[in-house]
Write an enzyme that holds these catalytic residues in place. Sequence first.
Site, PDB file in Angstrom:
ATOM      1  N   HIS A   1      59.109   5.057  -2.802  1.00  0.00           N
ATOM      2  CA  HIS A   1      58.451   5.951  -1.848  1.00  0.00           C
ATOM      3  C   HIS A   1      57.079   5.403  -1.449  1.00  0.00           C
ATOM      4  CE1 HIS A   1      58.012   9.899  -0.045  1.00  0.00           C
ATOM      5  NE2 HIS A   1      56.852  10.092  -0.652  1.00  0.00           N
TER       6      HIS A   1
ATOM      7  N   SER B   1      56.426  10.984   4.588  1.00  0.00           N
ATOM      8  CA  SER B   1      56.746  12.028   3.635  1.00  0.00           C
ATOM      9  C   SER B   1      56.371  13.406   4.189  1.00  0.00           C
ATOM     10  CB  SER B   1      56.041  11.713   2.313  1.00  0.00           C
ATOM     11  OG  SER B   1      56.733  12.332   1.279  1.00  0.00           O
TER      12      SER B   1
END
Length: 359
Positions: A314, A186
Amino acid sequence: MTAHDLPDLFRFDDGTRVRERGEWVRRRAEIASVLIPIEYGEVPPTAPMGGLFETKRSPAGHLNGSESREYLLTIDASPRVEFALRVLIPKGTGPFPVILNGDACWPLNDKIRREMLGRGVILARFNRENLARDSSEPGKPHGVRAAFPGNYGALAAWAWGYHRAVDLLLTIPEVNPAQIAISGHSRGGKTTLLAGATDERIALVHANQSGCGGAGCFRWQGGKSETLADILRQFPYWFAPGLKDFIGREETLPFDQHSLKALIAPRPLLTTEALDDLWANPEGTWQSHRATREVYRFLGEEEKIAIRFRHGPHDHALADWVALLDFMEVQFRGKAAGETDEENPFRDLPLAHQWSAPG
Ligand code: GTR
């Protein structure tokens, strides 16, 4: 693509085209000189190691028979910058390939560590937040920003941390100096792309679900993905201050994120994406992959770029690390590549999922 094509990677700024492989070096320098100042600001200058102290050592017999060491790295600057690097060395005879990861601000489970050690890979971790705070509160300048004031964002400071950690790794005898891979998740994946783009000692780059400002295109936003306006509202301090001028006029950016990825070519580059992590724009990452792959192809190194998709949310999950370890075995140990899934997983999506210029 509905609204705007991605900028042409093979067109020099004077309008002429890159025709031979040997010309890529010049085009690469041109892309870097435009992209890095606008998006991230400069990466702070290289600075020598002031000291290296091994502060802890646990003898072999730790996880999977590995040896664990902790180093404190200090960098000669005023004020001094220092951060710790934790290194896990597998049992066996080195030198070993390395995975360097700056996301030690986030936990990593032992299953993942065991997987790496079992594959004969060193894991080296540091906490990038010791180099620059992950906060929009200006506060007192700290870490890299105090030592090297400048118009750069936290991603550039964190990338600099990767470079200094590589300085350290190169002093460790068990490290194979030609096989240092970096991996981040990320915001950490945005960091590894920048770090890899700006330091050729890094042999392999992995970005996991890095999205906006990482591997996802600004010009190609999948449904519910993070836009430039979104990211700069919440995290302006990750980037150079001038990037905000392109909000709503992304089509005028003289680059897109395929340009950042192309700076890594022809070194191995892996992107991993989660199909349910729409915010990280897996669709726009597929597009940057396709466009960057043209550069690898042109350089005769197409097998050095890969993208892997999985289902799920995620997360820097075990499956993403396994994809990296598999890719490292192909790239570093010449293992045959297995099945690839590099078909467009988005080809059936309606065009409404694709971005068009606002207003
Ligand atoms: C989100 C941010 C993303 C991504 C993510 C993360 O909130 O909008 O760009 O970086 O954080 O780092 O987990």
